[in-house]
Design a protein around this motif. Structure first.
Motif, PDB file in Angstrom:
ATOM      1  N   CYS A 130       0.830  -1.207   0.000  1.00 37.05           N
ATOM      2  CA  CYS A 130       0.000   0.000   0.000  1.00 37.05           C
ATOM      3  C   CYS A 130       0.862   1.254   0.000  1.00 37.05           C
ATOM      4  O   CYS A 130       0.689   2.155  -0.832  1.00 37.05           O
ATOM      5  CB  CYS A 130      -0.921   0.018   1.218  1.00 37.05           C
ATOM      6  N   PHE A 131       1.808   1.324   0.942  1.00 30.34           N
ATOM      7  CA  PHE A 131       2.605   2.533   1.100  1.00 30.34           C
ATOM      8  C   PHE A 131       3.666   2.678   0.015  1.00 30.34           C
ATOM      9  O   PHE A 131       4.033   3.800  -0.344  1.00 30.34           O
ATOM     10  CB  PHE A 131       3.249   2.561   2.489  1.00 30.34           C
ATOM     11  N   GLU A 132       4.139   1.574  -0.527  1.00 28.58           N
ATOM     12  CA  GLU A 132       5.194   1.658  -1.535  1.00 28.58           C
ATOM     13  C   GLU A 132       4.653   1.822  -2.953  1.00 28.58           C
ATOM     14  O   GLU A 132       5.317   2.441  -3.795  1.00 28.58           O
ATOM     15  CB  GLU A 132       6.076   0.420  -1.472  1.00 28.58           C
ATOM     16  N   PHE A 133       3.459   1.280  -3.238  1.00 24.67           N
ATOM     17  CA  PHE A 133       3.015   1.226  -4.622  1.00 24.67           C
ATOM     18  C   PHE A 133       1.606   1.776  -4.878  1.00 24.67           C
ATOM     19  O   PHE A 133       1.354   2.339  -5.941  1.00 24.67           O
ATOM     20  CB  PHE A 133       3.061  -0.225  -5.125  1.00 24.67           C
ATOM     21  N   PHE A 134       0.662   1.591  -3.961  1.00 22.57           N
ATOM     22  CA  PHE A 134      -0.733   1.898  -4.275  1.00 22.57           C
ATOM     23  C   PHE A 134      -1.175   3.300  -3.850  1.00 22.57           C
ATOM     24  O   PHE A 134      -1.936   3.959  -4.557  1.00 22.57           O
ATOM     25  CB  PHE A 134      -1.664   0.864  -3.629  1.00 22.57           C
ATOM     26  N   LEU A 135      -0.725   3.757  -2.705  1.00 22.52           N
ATOM     27  CA  LEU A 135      -1.171   5.040  -2.176  1.00 22.52           C
ATOM     28  C   LEU A 135      -0.423   6.206  -2.812  1.00 22.52           C
ATOM     29  O   LEU A 135       0.786   6.136  -3.037  1.00 22.52           O
ATOM     30  CB  LEU A 135      -0.993   5.082  -0.661  1.00 22.52           C
ATOM     31  N   ASP A 136      -1.168   7.268  -3.094  1.00 18.18           N
ATOM     32  CA  ASP A 136      -0.593   8.479  -3.677  1.00 18.18           C
ATOM     33  C   ASP A 136       0.310   9.154  -2.643  1.00 18.18           C
ATOM     34  O   ASP A 136      -0.149   9.486  -1.546  1.00 18.18           O
ATOM     35  CB  ASP A 136      -1.742   9.419  -4.077  1.00 18.18           C
TER      36      ASP A 136
END
Length: 270
Positions: A130-136
């Protein structure tokens, strides 16, 4: 669960897509990308394609939503065309590893990692990705896991164990109110039957401070220093009380889970 209409939302592993459909209809996110672990063929066999077809119709009408199937959040080569670094909130509803097949497979698995560790690993990888790839990076940076508030789910240490070695931190939790999601059917991991409705909580992590959001969330008292966060017990006012608690069977069992998790992290994050 706390959701705002202007958020861009990604849902992970939504079995029959009924949660994503209810989220889309009743909470009106700015953009919604719904994913399933199963392929379209498996969804049809397990649940039928009612909700999948609904989203396809919405896409054809130019609505800001999409569905991506056959997604394994632990493997980047199975993310399909999920937009990268594009979301304010990622949601994982009632995660649980599928049941182990044969007794022989279970014994082989137990020689490497316990079921508790494997479920923690799944959720840790979810937060990591989530924090590395999905969240802006310029967005709200929110990740959410909704889980039942009973064993074995509460033994995973969502409030304190998962954020280790990650940029995000646990910022609080709230009750999950199923009535806010009409039409949502909580499904079993391996079967088409519905999951029995029990008390559940939505847990939030973020790499940013969210004073307004955190005012709506609970920070459990058992995370304080004079409590046992594993057992959710306390406060312990004397050393003898603490030592007596540490000698209980339940505490020793949860302590073993913690040691296994420490071992996993130390061997995968050098």
């Amino acid at each position: 669960m706390i959701i705002q209409p202007d958020w861009r939302i990604l849902t992970i592993g939504d079995g029959d897509l009924s949660f994503s459909r209810s989220l889309w209809l009743h909470h009106q996110p700015k953009f919604l990308c719904a994913t399933t672990y199963d392929s379209v063929t498996d969804i049809k066999a397990k649940y039928g394609l009612q909700h999948w077809q609904y989203f396809k119709q919405q896409q054809q009408q130019g609505k800001p939503c999409r569905v991506i199937n056959d997604v394994d959040l632990t493997a980047a080569d199975r993310w399909g065309d999920i937009p990268q670094q594009s979301f304010d909130l990622v949601i994982f509803q009632f995660p649980l590893l599928p049941a182990i097949g044969s007794a022989e497979q279970y014994q082989q698995l137990q020689q490497t990692m316990s079921i508790n560790t494997l479920n923690r690993r799944l959720l840790h990888l979810y937060l990591k990705h989530c924090f590395e790839f999905f969240l802006d990076p310029e967005g709200l940076q929110l990740a959410c896991i909704t889980s039942k508030d009973v064993k074995p789910y509460r033994d995973w240490g969502l409030e304190y164990a998962l954020e280790r070695r990650l940029p995000g931190q646990f910022i609080g939790a709230c009750d999950f109110d199923l009535t806010r999601f009409p039409g949502y059917q909580m499904r079993n991991v391996d079967r088409s039957g519905q999951v029995k409705s029990t008390d559940a909580r939505s847990f939030y992590w973020s790499s940013r401070a969210h004073s307004q959001l955190q005012a709506l969330l609970d920070m459990p008292s058992y995370l304080k220093s004079n409590y046992c966060r594993m057992c959710r017990s306390g406060p312990f006012l004397t050393e003898s009380d603490w030592q007596a608690h540490c000698a209980t069977k339940r505490h020793r069992q949860l302590q073993a889970f913690e040691q296994q998790w420490d071992y996993y992290l130390s061997n995968h994050y050098k």
